[in-house]
Design a protein around this motif. Structure first.
Motif, PDB file in Angstrom:
ATOM      1  N   ASP A 114      -1.283  30.986 -30.310  1.00  0.00           N
ATOM      2  CA  ASP A 114      -2.626  30.635 -31.202  1.00  0.00           C
ATOM      3  C   ASP A 114      -2.813  31.090 -32.445  1.00  0.00           C
ATOM      4  O   ASP A 114      -2.555  32.366 -32.457  1.00  0.00           O
ATOM      5  N   ASN A 146      -7.329  36.683 -30.808  1.00  0.00           N
ATOM      6  CA  ASN A 146      -6.468  35.540 -30.080  1.00  0.00           C
ATOM      7  C   ASN A 146      -5.793  35.986 -28.967  1.00  0.00           C
ATOM      8  O   ASN A 146      -4.947  34.946 -28.380  1.00  0.00           O
ATOM      9  N   HIS A 153      -5.655  35.170 -23.753  1.00  0.00           N
ATOM     10  CA  HIS A 153      -4.298  34.441 -23.646  1.00  0.00           C
ATOM     11  C   HIS A 153      -3.555  34.190 -24.987  1.00  0.00           C
ATOM     12  O   HIS A 153      -4.266  34.022 -25.932  1.00  0.00           O
ATOM     13  N   LEU A 154      -2.393  34.240 -24.878  1.00  0.00           N
ATOM     14  CA  LEU A 154      -1.439  34.131 -26.160  1.00  0.00           C
ATOM     15  C   LEU A 154      -1.796  32.612 -26.736  1.00  0.00           C
ATOM     16  O   LEU A 154      -1.579  32.498 -28.029  1.00  0.00           O
ATOM     17  N   ALA A 155      -1.858  31.573 -25.877  1.00  0.00           N
ATOM     18  CA  ALA A 155      -1.647  30.347 -26.234  1.00  0.00           C
ATOM     19  C   ALA A 155      -2.585  29.460 -25.767  1.00  0.00           C
ATOM     20  O   ALA A 155      -2.157  28.348 -25.186  1.00  0.00           O
ATOM     21  N   ASP A 156      -3.852  29.733 -25.400  1.00  0.00           N
ATOM     22  CA  ASP A 156      -4.659  28.753 -24.756  1.00  0.00           C
ATOM     23  C   ASP A 156      -5.709  27.936 -25.601  1.00  0.00           C
ATOM     24  O   ASP A 156      -6.537  27.241 -25.052  1.00  0.00           O
ATOM     25  N   GLY A 157      -5.403  28.297 -26.885  1.00  0.00           N
ATOM     26  CA  GLY A 157      -6.163  27.779 -27.990  1.00  0.00           C
ATOM     27  C   GLY A 157      -7.705  28.243 -28.081  1.00  0.00           C
ATOM     28  O   GLY A 157      -8.630  27.587 -28.400  1.00  0.00           O
ATOM     29  N   SER A 158      -7.868  29.604 -27.404  1.00  0.00           N
ATOM     30  CA  SER A 158      -9.089  30.221 -27.644  1.00  0.00           C
ATOM     31  C   SER A 158      -8.947  31.380 -28.216  1.00  0.00           C
ATOM     32  O   SER A 158      -8.038  32.453 -28.142  1.00  0.00           O
TER      33      SER A 158
HETATM   34 CA   LIG Z   1      -5.609  32.654 -27.088  1.00  0.00          CA
END
Ligand SMILES: [Ca+2]
Ligand SMILES: CCCCCCCCCCCCC/C=C/[C@@H](O)[C@H](CO)NC(=O)CCCCCCCCCCCCCCC
Ligand SMILES: Nc1ncnc2c1ncn2[C@@H]1O[C@H](COP(=O)(O)OP(=O)(O)OP(=O)(O)O)[C@@H](O)[C@H]1O
Length: 500
Positions: free
Chosen positions: A226, A349, A366-371
Motif C-alpha cells: 500500500d 501503512n 497489513h502490507l497490502a490491505d489498502g489501509s
Molecule cells: Ca496497509
C-alpha cells in the motif's frame, strides 16, 4: 508451507552449472573409482534462522556424461520457465546511506549472486540526492524487469517516487489531484538494505540482510504494498509506505538531519533529546475508517506471507477496476473528527518493524490491505510516554493505554491548531509572543510552534495534510514475513533441503 512438490524445488534453485572439478576432488570418496566422472552443481536457497536465507550448493555426480547433460538441460529449462524471475535489473546505489557501506555490500555480497543467477544489471552509483528519482523519468524503463535500490528507507523512497511518478506521467494522471485514481506500478523494487533504519526491508522480509534480500530478488518474489499519497491544498507533496509521523517522530527527524555525520546513532541521540523536550501539539484530525478490510489494529495475528486479509483486498481491488467509471462511494462515507493535544500522531501503512522495535509501531498492520493504522498519542506524562515507548520493544500491548487510540483508516486529514488560527485570521499578538517565549524555553511543553511531518524519513514542509491510502499501488521483490514451520526461532528447511 512445509509441503514439498517439484515446483517448490525449482522455486528454491538459484542456478545449475556443470561442475568443474580438479584432481583433488576426483580423488575423494567413492567417486575416485570412476574413470571419467561427470557432475553438476545446484545452487539453492538455504533457509536459516530468523528469516535469513543463504546460497548453498550440492553437487550431483554421474558416470554417464549424456545423463549428466540431460539433467543440466532439464533443470535449466525448468528455471527458464520461472517467468517471475528477473533477467535485467536497474540498480541504484547510495554510497552515503547508513554506515556508507552500500557500494561494498553490493559488490561483495550481491553482484556475485546476480551473476550466478545470470541476471544482467545496469548499475548507477548516485552522485546526489534525487539522482535515482530523476534518472527514472529518463531511462527506457521497459527494458527492465525490476529496479534495485541499495541504501535505506530514504533511498527506497526516492526510487518509489521515481517509478510511481513516471507511471502516472506516462498515463497522463495528474499527481496533484488528491482524488486521482493512480495507476499501479508493476515494475518491482528490490531493497538491498544499507541504511540506518531499513524499516521497509525489515517489515517485508523479516531481517536486514543483503544476501537474503538478493535471494528474494533472484527467485522473483512479489509482495504488493500500500502507498499513501500526501497532499496540501491540491498540491502533491509525497508518497509514504512506512511512517507518516507528526510530533515525536517529526521532531526526532528534524533534529537528526543536523546530525547526519553521526550515522544511524543520530536517531538515538535525537530520540533521547526529543523525549526529554516532551512537546505536544494541538490540532484536528479527521479520518475515514477502513470498512473494506477484515482486520483491526488490535488483532493478535500479524500480516504474514500469503496473508488472507491482503488477498481479500486484492480481490476487492480487481472488482473496483472492473467497475471503473462508476462513481466512487468513498466520498460519501463518514468522516470522524478528533480534536486534541497530541505528543505523536503516527500513520503507518505497515507494521514499521525494525531492529529497534521488532514488532513495530502497529504490529497488526497489513502490507497490502489498502489501509493505514492511525495512532494518536495524547498528551500524557513523560513517565507514561516512556511506558508507551518501552512497549515497542517487548511483547506488551502498546495500545493498551488510556492516552493511546488506534484506528484503521483509508484516508485522513490533519490541521494544526496554529494553522487553523492563522486561517481564521486570529492575530493574538500576546499568544505569538508567548509562543516565542516557549520556543526559547524548551522545558515548557506547550504547543509553541508546529511540528513537522516525518514522511518515511523525510520532512514535509506543510503541517496541514490530506492523506489517502492507495491499495497495492506498487510491488516489491519480497514475500512478506514467513511463518516459521517449527516455531519462531527454529531453522526452517527449504524445499530443496527437504528433497535432499
Ligand atoms: Ca496497509
Ligand atoms: C526506552 C527505549 C524506547 C525505544 C523505543 C523505540 C521505538 C522505535 C520505533 C521505530 C519506528 C521506526 C519507524 C520507521 C520510520 C522510517 O520511515 C524512517 C525512515 O527510515 N525512520 C525514522 O524516521 C527514524 C525514526 C527513529 C526513531 C528512533 C526512536 C528512538 C527513541 C528513543 C527514545 C529514548 C527515550 C529514553 C528515555 C530514557
Ligand atoms: N549520492 C548521494 N549523495 C547524497 N545524498 C544522497 C545520495 N544518493 C542518495 N541520497 C539521499 O540520501 C538520503 C538517505 O539515504 P538512505 O535512505 O540510503 O540512508 P539513511 O538515511 O542512512 O537510511 P534510512 O533512510 O534507513 O534512515 C536519501 O533520501 C537519498 O535521497
Amino acid at each position: 508451507h512445509c509441503q514439498i512438490s517439484g515446483l517448490d524445488v525449482i522455486e528454491g534453485i538459484i542456478a545449475v552449472e556443470e561442475t568443474e572439478f580438479n584432481k583433488k576432488q576426483r580423488n575423494t570418496g567413492k567417486w575416485q573409482k570412476m574413470a571419467k566422472p561427470h557432475a553438476f552443481t545446484v545452487y539453492y536457497v538455504k533457509k536459516a534462522r530468523n528469516h535469513r536465507w543463504r546460497c548453498s550448493d550440492v553437487t550431483f555426480w554421474c558416470v554417464d556424461e549424456h545423463l549428466c547433460n540431460q539433467w543440466i538441460q532439464a533443470l535449466k529449462e525448468l528455471l527458464e520457465m520461472q517467468k517471475s524471475r528477473p533477467k535485467q535489473l536497474l540498480v541504484y546505489i547510495n554510497p552515503y546511506g547508513g554506515r556508507r557501506q552500500g557500494k561494498r555490500i553490493y559488490e561483495q555480497k550481491v553482484a556475485p549472486l546476480f551473476s550466478l543467477a545470470s541476471i544482467s544489471t545496469d548499475v548507477v552509483i548516485t552522485e546526489h540526492a534525487n539522482h535515482a528519482k530523476d534518472n527514472l523519468f529518463e531511462v527506457n524503463i521497459n527494458k527492465y524487469d525490476g529496479v534495485v535500490c541499495v541504501g535505506g528507507d530514504g533511498m527506497f523512497s526516492e526510487v518509489m517516487h521515481g517509478l510511481i511518478g513516471r507511471m502516472q506521467k506516462d498515463s497522463g494522471i495528474d499527481q496533484n489531484n488528491p482524488k486521482a485514481p493512480l495507476v499501479q506500478c508493476n515494475i518491482r523494487i528490490g531493497i538491498i538494505p544499507a541504511g540506518s533504519t531499513d524499516c521497509i526491508c525489515y517489515s517485508t522480509v523479516g531481517i536486514i540482510d543483503p544476501v537474503t534480500s538478493a535471494l528474494h530478488i533472484i527467485v522473483g518474489d512479489c509482495q504488493p504494498l500500500d502507498v499513501s499519497s500526501v497532499h496540501h491544498n491540491n498540491t502533491f507533496l509525497k508518497y509514504s509506505v512506512s511512517l507518516l509521523g507528526y510530533g515525536f517522530y517529526g521532531d526526532i527527524l528534524k533534529d537528526s538531519e543536523k546530525k547526519r555525520w553521526m550515522g544511524p546513532m543520530r536517531y538515538d541521540y535525537s530520540g533521547f533529546k526529543t523525549f526529554l523536550s516532551h512537546h505536544y501539539y494541538e490540532g484536528t484530525i479527521s479520518f475515514q475508517p477502513a470498512r473494506h478490510t477484515l482486520g483491526s489494529p488490535r488483532d493478535k495475528d500479524s500480516c504474514r506471507t500469503g496473508c488472507y486479509i491482503c488477498k481479500k483486498s486484492e480481490q476487492q481491488l480487481a472488482e473496483q477496476h472492473k467497475e471503473r467509471g462508476l462513481k466512487r462511494e468513498e466520498d460519501e462515507e463518514e468522516w470522524k473528527v478528533i480534536k486534541g493535544k497530541f505528543l505523536a500522531i503516527n500513520a503507518v501503512n505497515m507494521s514499521c518493524a525494525c531492529p529497534r522495535s521488532p514488532k513495530g509501531l502497529s504490529p497488526a498492520a497489513h502490507l497490502a490491505d489498502g489501509s493505514a493504522d492511525l495512532i494518536l498519542v495524547r498528551k500524557c506524562s513523560r513517565f507514561d510516554f516512556l511506558r508507551y515507548l518501552v512497549r515497542h520493544t517487548n511483547q506488551d500491548d502498546q495500545f493498551d493505554f488510556s492516552f493511546v487510540d488506534v484506528y484503521r483508516v483509508k484516508s485522513f486529514q490533519f490541521t494544526s491548531k496554529l494553522s487553523e488560527d492563522n486561517e481564521s485570521n486570529v492575530t493574538d499578538i500576546g499568544k505569538k509572543r508567548f509562543g516565542q517565549f516557549c520556543r526559547d524555553h524548551p522545558a515548557c511543553c506547550c504547543n509553541s510552534a508546529n511540528s513537522t511531518w516525518n514522511c518515511d524519513g523525510e520532512t514535509l514542509d506543510s503541517s496541514a495534510i490530506e492523506v489517502r491510502v492507495h491499495c497495492q499501488l506498487m510491488k516489491l521483490f519480497a514475500r512478506g514475513i514467513e511463518e516459521n514451520c517449527k516455531g519462531e526461532d527454529a531453522d526452517s528447511q527449504s524445499s530443496v533441503e527437504q528433497l535432499l
